[in-house]
Design an enzyme around this catalytic site. Structure first.
Site, PDB file in Angstrom:
ATOM      1  N   GLY A  36       0.812  -1.214   0.000  1.00 23.43           N
ATOM      2  CA  GLY A  36       0.000   0.000   0.000  1.00 23.43           C
ATOM      3  C   GLY A  36       0.846   1.263   0.000  1.00 23.43           C
ATOM      4  O   GLY A  36       2.077   1.223  -0.013  1.00 23.43           O
ATOM      5  N   TYR A 142      -3.242 -19.196  -2.780  1.00 17.50           N
ATOM      6  CA  TYR A 142      -3.934 -17.952  -2.416  1.00 17.50           C
ATOM      7  C   TYR A 142      -5.414 -18.227  -2.121  1.00 17.50           C
ATOM      8  O   TYR A 142      -5.950 -17.870  -1.063  1.00 17.50           O
ATOM      9  CB  TYR A 142      -3.773 -16.922  -3.542  1.00 17.50           C
ATOM     10  CG  TYR A 142      -4.740 -15.777  -3.436  1.00 17.50           C
ATOM     11  CD1 TYR A 142      -4.702 -14.928  -2.349  1.00 17.50           C
ATOM     12  CD2 TYR A 142      -5.696 -15.544  -4.424  1.00 17.50           C
ATOM     13  CE1 TYR A 142      -5.604 -13.877  -2.232  1.00 17.50           C
ATOM     14  CE2 TYR A 142      -6.588 -14.505  -4.329  1.00 17.50           C
ATOM     15  CZ  TYR A 142      -6.540 -13.677  -3.229  1.00 17.50           C
ATOM     16  OH  TYR A 142      -7.426 -12.644  -3.111  1.00 17.50           O
ATOM     17  N   ASN A 171     -12.741  -9.906 -10.669  1.00 19.10           N
ATOM     18  CA  ASN A 171     -11.531  -9.108 -10.921  1.00 19.10           C
ATOM     19  C   ASN A 171     -11.768  -7.614 -10.691  1.00 19.10           C
ATOM     20  O   ASN A 171     -12.400  -6.945 -11.521  1.00 19.10           O
ATOM     21  CB  ASN A 171     -11.030  -9.383 -12.336  1.00 19.10           C
ATOM     22  CG  ASN A 171     -10.332 -10.731 -12.404  1.00 19.10           C
ATOM     23  OD1 ASN A 171     -10.927 -11.747 -12.086  1.00 19.10           O
ATOM     24  ND2 ASN A 171      -9.070 -10.730 -12.777  1.00 19.10           N
ATOM     25  N   ILE A 206       0.363 -11.793 -23.397  1.00 18.42           N
ATOM     26  CA  ILE A 206      -0.868 -12.559 -23.150  1.00 18.42           C
ATOM     27  C   ILE A 206      -0.455 -13.916 -22.605  1.00 18.42           C
ATOM     28  O   ILE A 206       0.285 -14.658 -23.263  1.00 18.42           O
ATOM     29  CB  ILE A 206      -1.668 -12.721 -24.461  1.00 18.42           C
ATOM     30  CG1 ILE A 206      -2.110 -11.328 -24.958  1.00 18.42           C
ATOM     31  CG2 ILE A 206      -2.855 -13.653 -24.279  1.00 18.42           C
ATOM     32  CD1 ILE A 206      -2.609 -11.322 -26.387  1.00 18.42           C
TER      33      ILE A 206
HETATM   34  N1  UFG Z   1      -2.922 -11.637 -17.843  1.00 18.24           N
HETATM   35  C1  UFG Z   1      -2.178 -11.629 -19.005  1.00 18.24           C
HETATM   36  N2  UFG Z   1      -1.052 -10.887 -19.036  1.00 18.24           N
HETATM   37  C2  UFG Z   1      -0.613 -10.157 -17.976  1.00 18.24           C
HETATM   38  C3  UFG Z   1      -1.367 -10.168 -16.801  1.00 18.24           C
HETATM   39  C4  UFG Z   1      -2.528 -10.922 -16.753  1.00 18.24           C
HETATM   40  O1  UFG Z   1      -2.535 -12.294 -19.976  1.00 18.24           O
HETATM   41  O2  UFG Z   1       0.457  -9.514 -18.098  1.00 18.24           O
HETATM   42  C5  UFG Z   1      -4.166 -12.422 -17.785  1.00 18.24           C
HETATM   43  C6  UFG Z   1      -4.161 -13.498 -16.718  1.00 18.24           C
HETATM   44  O3  UFG Z   1      -3.608 -14.692 -17.203  1.00 18.24           O
HETATM   45  C7  UFG Z   1      -5.640 -13.607 -16.378  1.00 18.24           C
HETATM   46  C8  UFG Z   1      -6.183 -12.197 -16.640  1.00 18.24           C
HETATM   47  O4  UFG Z   1      -5.211 -11.549 -17.444  1.00 18.24           O
HETATM   48  O5  UFG Z   1      -6.258 -14.475 -17.248  1.00 18.24           O
HETATM   49  C9  UFG Z   1      -6.373 -11.394 -15.377  1.00 18.24           C
HETATM   50  O6  UFG Z   1      -5.160 -11.461 -14.619  1.00 18.24           O
HETATM   51  P1  UFG Z   1      -4.891 -10.527 -13.376  1.00 18.24           P
HETATM   52  O7  UFG Z   1      -3.469 -10.804 -12.957  1.00 18.24           O
HETATM   53  O8  UFG Z   1      -5.253  -9.131 -13.686  1.00 18.24           O
HETATM   54  O9  UFG Z   1      -5.927 -11.042 -12.301  1.00 18.24           O
HETATM   55  P2  UFG Z   1      -6.162 -12.523 -11.752  1.00 18.24           P
HETATM   56  O10 UFG Z   1      -7.373 -13.064 -12.460  1.00 18.24           O
HETATM   57  O11 UFG Z   1      -4.940 -13.359 -11.799  1.00 18.24           O
HETATM   58  O12 UFG Z   1      -6.440 -12.286 -10.201  1.00 18.24           O
HETATM   59  C10 UFG Z   1      -7.302 -11.288  -9.716  1.00 18.24           C
HETATM   60  C11 UFG Z   1      -6.834 -10.939  -8.312  1.00 18.24           C
HETATM   61  C12 UFG Z   1      -6.969 -12.133  -7.401  1.00 18.24           C
HETATM   62  C13 UFG Z   1      -8.367 -12.684  -7.497  1.00 18.24           C
HETATM   63  C14 UFG Z   1      -8.746 -12.967  -8.921  1.00 18.24           C
HETATM   64  C15 UFG Z   1     -10.182 -13.413  -9.010  1.00 18.24           C
HETATM   65  O13 UFG Z   1      -5.456 -10.551  -8.322  1.00 18.24           O
HETATM   66  O14 UFG Z   1      -6.687 -11.718  -6.079  1.00 18.24           O
HETATM   67  O15 UFG Z   1      -8.599 -11.788  -9.699  1.00 18.24           O
HETATM   68  O16 UFG Z   1     -10.503 -13.733 -10.344  1.00 18.24           O
HETATM   69  F1  UFG Z   1      -8.408 -13.856  -6.824  1.00 18.24           F
END
Ligand code: UFG
Length: 341
Positions: A36, A142, A171, A206
């Site tokens: 934070g 997690y 998300n 991606i």
């Molecule tokens: N992604 C990419 N490239 C990147 C980053 C992410 O392709 O550089 C993809 C990931 O594979 C995923 C999607 O984008 O499919 C979203 O990824 P995020 O990292 O933005 O979020 P997450 O879905 O991994 O996780 C978030 C929160 C978690 C929560 C989750 C619930 O960080 O705490 O959403 O769906 F549990």
């Protein structure tokens, strides 16, 4: 109410704190600033820098603030991918810190608790959109850590009358004019895409295009952080007579990674180049929420259900704060007056 917000300097915690203060609540923020930013804490909140592993600070905090009546617990490690690399950081720290908080809270008579939980409880859902009665199969250490905290709350409710709600975010995305998403390192899709649009990164990678989805990339349900904040406030208002303890929070519409990138191109006017990389461990193909329960039981109604509005609000914050909460310049370091030896 007098509310302790753990993680109130973080992304969702700081925006919820600001909304609570706007609604007239008194807020104490406890945050160790590992993720934070002090600058994100609303100036009218009482800010205490400290860690939930520190029993002395928890004991002092509840002694010094005997009027705390409710807790919103945001502070946590939150990265699915990182938890696959460092499982104990999640399985141990998240759960032990929550246990410490619960121990001190209930010892001091605090009986109202709202947990930031997660869609990562559902790795292989049988039904999309995902409702609360879906089987819980955490997708990562997690998710497992959050599930364990949900169970802790259940047993505290049984044994000591704790009133609680678990809000399972899909998300979180978007921002307000004052506050937005700023992690170091940044790993989340939307802020990374916007960093490309700002010229801070050459492309977005991606993570896999061979998933069983309409274009091969992962599908997620993006929800505006303000709609999450309002869900917390509704849960708090209804905590004494909740019909349920767990609520899934999303907009009920899933977008692929490619669709999110396309939306960001529309909004920013930037071409946003892409590179396809391997899958990220722990990523389920599709996570889309059914939020019928919170709509029916608490009357929650998202104000920003459209992906374009969510991304636009994030873009406005990132454009106004291209270096996040860090000021654009840093004062020169004060020269040392002694060698220290
Ligand atoms: N992604 C990419 N490239 C990147 C980053 C992410 O392709 O550089 C993809 C990931 O594979 C995923 C999607 O984008 O499919 C979203 O990824 P995020 O990292 O933005 O979020 P997450 O879905 O991994 O996780 C978030 C929160 C978690 C929560 C989750 C619930 O960080 O705490 O959403 O769906 F549990």
């Amino acid at each position: 109410m007098n509310i302790l917000v753990t993680g109130g300097a973080g992304y969702i915690g700081s925006i919820t704190t600001a909304e609570l203060i706007r609604a007239g609540h008194a807020v104490i923020v406890l945050d160790n600033l590992s993720q934070g930013h002090a600058a994100a804490v609303h100036p009218d909140a009482t800010f205490i820098q400290g860690d939930l592993s520190d029993h002395a600070i928890l004991s002092w905090l509840f002694d010094a603030h005997p009027n705390i009546d409710s807790i919103m617990h945001f502070a946590s490690h939150t990265l699915v991918g990182e938890s696959m690399q460092h499982p104990l950081k999640y399985l141990r720290d998240n759960t032990v810190n929550a246990a410490n908080l619960l121990e001190h809270a209930t010892t001091h008579g605090v009986q109202r608790f709202i947990l930031s939980s997660t869609a990562n409880l559902f790795n292989t859902p049988r039904t999309i959109p995902i409702a609360e009665y879906e089987a819980i199969i955490p997708g990562s250490p997690y998710g497992e850590s959050k599930f364990f905290i949900e169970r802790m709350l259940h047993w505290f409710a049984c044994t000591s009358g704790l009133r609680y709600a678990c809000l399972r975010y899909f998300n979180a995305a978007g921002g307000t004019p004052e506050r937005g998403e700023d992690h170091t390192p940044e790993t989340h899709l939307i802020p990374l895409i916007l960093q490309v649009a700002l010229g801070q990164r050459p492309h977005i990678t991606i993570f896999g295009n061979d998933y069983p989805t309409r274009d091969g990339t992962c599908i997620r349900d993006y929800i505006h952080v303000l709609d999450l904040a309002h869900a917390h406030m509704l849960a708090l208002d209804h905590l004494d007579h909740l019909q349920s303890h767990a609520y899934n929070l999303g907009n009920g519409t899933g977008f692929t990674v490619l669709e999110v990138i396309e939306a960001a191109r529309r909004i920013t006017g930037h071409p946003i180049p892409t590179v396809v990389g391997p899958r990220r461990q722990g990523d389920p193909p599709t996570l889309v929420a059914s939020s019928e329960r919170i709509r029916q039981e608490l009357g929650w109604n998202p104000r920003y259900p459209h992906l374009d509005d969510i991304i636009r609000s994030a873009w406005e914050w990132h454009r106004a704060h291209p270096h996040g909460y860090q000021s654009p310049w840093s004062p020169p370091p004060v020269p040392s007056t002694s060698s220290g030896k």
